[in-house]
Design an enzyme around this catalytic site. Sequence first.
Site, PDB file in Angstrom:
ATOM      1  CG  HIS A   1      -4.652 -43.243  45.013  1.00 12.82           C
ATOM      2  ND1 HIS A   1      -4.121 -42.957  45.536  1.00 12.82           N
ATOM      3  CD2 HIS A   1      -5.795 -44.259  45.223  1.00 12.82           C
ATOM      4  CE1 HIS A   1      -4.199 -43.073  46.600  1.00 12.82           C
ATOM      5  NE2 HIS A   1      -5.808 -43.697  46.458  1.00 12.82           N
TER       6      HIS A   1
ATOM      7  CE  LYS B   1      -7.383 -40.411  45.860  1.00 14.01           C
ATOM      8  NZ  LYS B   1      -8.950 -39.735  45.522  1.00 14.01           N
TER       9      LYS B   1
HETATM   10  N1  LIG Z   1     -13.450 -43.556  51.097  1.00 11.94           N
HETATM   11  C1  LIG Z   1     -12.751 -44.405  50.812  1.00 11.94           C
HETATM   12  O1  LIG Z   1     -13.039 -45.973  51.420  1.00 11.94           O
HETATM   13  C2  LIG Z   1     -12.540 -44.410  48.958  1.00 11.94           C
HETATM   14  C3  LIG Z   1     -12.907 -43.217  48.787  1.00 11.94           C
HETATM   15  N2  LIG Z   1     -13.364 -42.704  47.514  1.00 11.94           N
HETATM   16  C4  LIG Z   1     -13.287 -41.381  46.909  1.00 11.94           C
HETATM   17  O2  LIG Z   1     -14.471 -41.916  45.786  1.00 11.94           O
HETATM   18  C5  LIG Z   1     -15.125 -40.590  45.340  1.00 11.94           C
HETATM   19  C6  LIG Z   1     -15.173 -41.344  44.325  1.00 11.94           C
HETATM   20  O3  LIG Z   1     -14.278 -41.986  43.468  1.00 11.94           O
HETATM   21  P1  LIG Z   1     -14.443 -42.706  42.220  1.00 11.94           P
HETATM   22  O4  LIG Z   1     -16.419 -44.203  42.280  1.00 11.94           O
HETATM   23  O5  LIG Z   1     -13.812 -43.375  41.701  1.00 11.94           O
HETATM   24  O6  LIG Z   1     -15.476 -42.095  41.185  1.00 11.94           O
HETATM   25  P2  LIG Z   1     -15.693 -41.817  40.032  1.00 11.94           P
HETATM   26  O7  LIG Z   1     -15.826 -40.890  39.441  1.00 11.94           O
HETATM   27  O8  LIG Z   1     -15.697 -43.336  39.269  1.00 11.94           O
HETATM   28  O9  LIG Z   1     -17.847 -41.822  40.146  1.00 11.94           O
HETATM   29  C7  LIG Z   1     -18.596 -40.738  40.606  1.00 11.94           C
HETATM   30  C8  LIG Z   1     -19.854 -40.913  40.524  1.00 11.94           C
HETATM   31  O10 LIG Z   1     -20.395 -40.063  40.966  1.00 11.94           O
HETATM   32  C9  LIG Z   1     -20.858 -39.601  39.619  1.00 11.94           C
HETATM   33  N3  LIG Z   1     -21.841 -38.051  40.065  1.00 11.94           N
HETATM   34  C10 LIG Z   1     -21.226 -36.686  40.409  1.00 11.94           C
HETATM   35  N4  LIG Z   1     -21.436 -35.984  40.960  1.00 11.94           N
HETATM   36  C11 LIG Z   1     -23.213 -36.820  41.063  1.00 11.94           C
HETATM   37  C12 LIG Z   1     -24.204 -35.658  41.365  1.00 11.94           C
HETATM   38  N5  LIG Z   1     -24.703 -34.390  41.761  1.00 11.94           N
HETATM   39  N6  LIG Z   1     -25.209 -37.171  40.724  1.00 11.94           N
HETATM   40  C13 LIG Z   1     -25.039 -37.724  41.429  1.00 11.94           C
HETATM   41  N7  LIG Z   1     -24.042 -39.154  40.469  1.00 11.94           N
HETATM   42  C14 LIG Z   1     -23.124 -37.792  40.712  1.00 11.94           C
HETATM   43  C15 LIG Z   1     -20.531 -39.527  38.958  1.00 11.94           C
HETATM   44  O11 LIG Z   1     -21.422 -39.052  37.423  1.00 11.94           O
HETATM   45  P3  LIG Z   1     -20.428 -38.437  36.581  1.00 11.94           P
HETATM   46  O12 LIG Z   1     -19.490 -39.848  36.175  1.00 11.94           O
HETATM   47  O13 LIG Z   1     -21.928 -38.222  35.468  1.00 11.94           O
HETATM   48  O14 LIG Z   1     -19.899 -37.271  36.616  1.00 11.94           O
HETATM   49  C16 LIG Z   1     -20.029 -41.331  38.961  1.00 11.94           C
HETATM   50  O15 LIG Z   1     -20.711 -41.870  38.223  1.00 11.94           O
HETATM   51  C17 LIG Z   1     -13.451 -40.485  45.341  1.00 11.94           C
HETATM   52  O16 LIG Z   1     -13.338 -39.233  45.708  1.00 11.94           O
HETATM   53  C18 LIG Z   1     -13.150 -40.993  45.832  1.00 11.94           C
HETATM   54  O17 LIG Z   1     -11.524 -40.629  46.007  1.00 11.94           O
HETATM   55  C19 LIG Z   1     -12.945 -43.947  46.470  1.00 11.94           C
HETATM   56  C20 LIG Z   1     -12.900 -44.854  47.032  1.00 11.94           C
HETATM   57  C21 LIG Z   1     -12.558 -45.407  48.758  1.00 11.94           C
HETATM   58  O1  LIG Z   2      -9.625 -42.356  44.362  1.00 10.57           O
HETATM   59  C1  LIG Z   2     -10.237 -43.221  44.649  1.00 10.57           C
HETATM   60  O2  LIG Z   2     -10.195 -44.168  44.201  1.00 10.57           O
HETATM   61  C2  LIG Z   2      -9.274 -43.619  46.291  1.00 10.57           C
HETATM   62  N1  LIG Z   2      -9.392 -42.509  47.294  1.00 10.57           N
HETATM   63  C3  LIG Z   2      -9.166 -42.107  48.335  1.00 10.57           C
HETATM   64  C4  LIG Z   2      -8.409 -41.665  49.416  1.00 10.57           C
HETATM   65  O3  LIG Z   2      -8.239 -40.515  48.586  1.00 10.57           O
HETATM   66  O4  LIG Z   2      -7.653 -42.032  49.924  1.00 10.57           O
HETATM   67  C5  LIG Z   2      -9.367 -44.053  49.144  1.00 10.57           C
HETATM   68  C6  LIG Z   2      -8.433 -44.701  48.434  1.00 10.57           C
HETATM   69  O5  LIG Z   2      -7.064 -45.276  48.570  1.00 10.57           O
HETATM   70  C7  LIG Z   2      -9.240 -44.914  46.760  1.00 10.57           C
END
Ligand SMILES: NC(=O)C1=CN([C@@H]2O[C@H](COP(=O)(O)OP(=O)(O)OC[C@H]3O[C@@H](n4cnc5c(N)ncnc54)[C@H](OP(=O)(O)O)[C@@H]3O)[C@@H](O)[C@H]2O)C=CC1
Ligand SMILES: O=C(O)C1=N[C@H](C(=O)O)C[C@H](O)C1
Length: 272
Positions: free
Chosen positions: A160, A164
């Site tokens: 990744h 991450k």
């Molecule tokens: N299941 C799936 O298919 C996938 C899962 N994921 C997972 O999703 C999660 C997020 O990934 P990603 O988008 O890359 O991460 P980012 O860090 O880009 O985004 C997370 C967002 O959540 C915000 N946030 C954190 N705490 C709060 C709160 N208390 N209230 C409101 N907003 C909040 C952050 O704000 P701030 O920056 O201000 O902290 C940030 O904007 C990870 O756990 C990742 O592994 C990702 C892709 C696919």
């Molecule tokens: O953090 C990410 O970006 C992603 N998180 C998920 C994971 O932990 O598997 C899904 C995807 O691979 C992207």
Amino acid sequence: MTANDMKLVVVGAAGRMGQALIRVIHETDGVTLHAAVQREGSPFIGKDAGELAGVGTLGVPVTADPLQAFLDAEGVLDFTTPATSVAFSILAAQARIVHVIGTTGCSIEDEEKFKAAGRHARLVKSGNMSLGVNLLGVLVAQAAKALPAAGWDIEILEMHHKHKVDAPSGTALLLGEAAARGRGIDLASQSVRVRDGHTGARPTGTIGFATLRGGSVVGDHSVVLAGEGELVTLSHSARDRSIFARGAVAAALWARDKKPGHYSMLDVLGLS
Ligand SMILES: NC(=O)C1=CN([C@@H]2O[C@H](COP(=O)(O)OP(=O)(O)OC[C@H]3O[C@@H](n4cnc5c(N)ncnc54)[C@H](OP(=O)(O)O)[C@@H]3O)[C@@H](O)[C@H]2O)C=CC1
Ligand SMILES: O=C(O)C1=N[C@H](C(=O)O)C[C@H](O)C1
């Protein structure tokens, strides 16, 4: 937008996934962006969610008030942090709405709290919301069942982007669970998540994990079944975050008329 559109809230709206979700909601029939939430103190509060995601003005300012955002909403799409998702699961349960959770890196205690929330909310949670990875999980379970543990070692590799924060990825763990299910074993007690130094020979029947981080890789996963003189590799490469966002929106629409419960993407996709 029509009167029957499902009204969705994106929490973590300024994040990588938050922005992808806003774009996918904007281009998908049957759903509308009801509210967009960021944490208190975020520089994005008050900015238009559509502008943030690059789709033009939507008239939805980013708010730090989830209670107001959840009012009249039908679903919440949540890719944030474990503690944040736990907090939002309580609010979604109180509001009796759909809560789609993509957040990874959650603890056993967090999972217990999600189970409890699922008594009132319609909660869909998966370490990977894409169709491709969930199909891969089904294939991995079949391969792990067909190839005996005595002769075939299972190793799961993931790479990744450098931002991450959790490892192994939620997807790697999902694939590990699928392999363990195929083998009829318990993943927690049979997994090797780290190797360093003089490790000794590989214990038969374990499932190994290896983690790489770097650059802008969206998410690459391989499951290697290593036999004597041959390897079977099953893999998935995510090229664009829209695959996860489309899965999350499909999950919300699927859960709209379901009973309260804790569901997975396998339920949504009819692969369970
Ligand atoms: N299941 C799936 O298919 C996938 C899962 N994921 C997972 O999703 C999660 C997020 O990934 P990603 O988008 O890359 O991460 P980012 O860090 O880009 O985004 C997370 C967002 O959540 C915000 N946030 C954190 N705490 C709060 C709160 N208390 N209230 C409101 N907003 C909040 C952050 O704000 P701030 O920056 O201000 O902290 C940030 O904007 C990870 O756990 C990742 O592994 C990702 C892709 C696919
Ligand atoms: O953090 C990410 O970006 C992603 N998180 C998920 C994971 O932990 O598997 C899904 C995807 O691979 C992207």
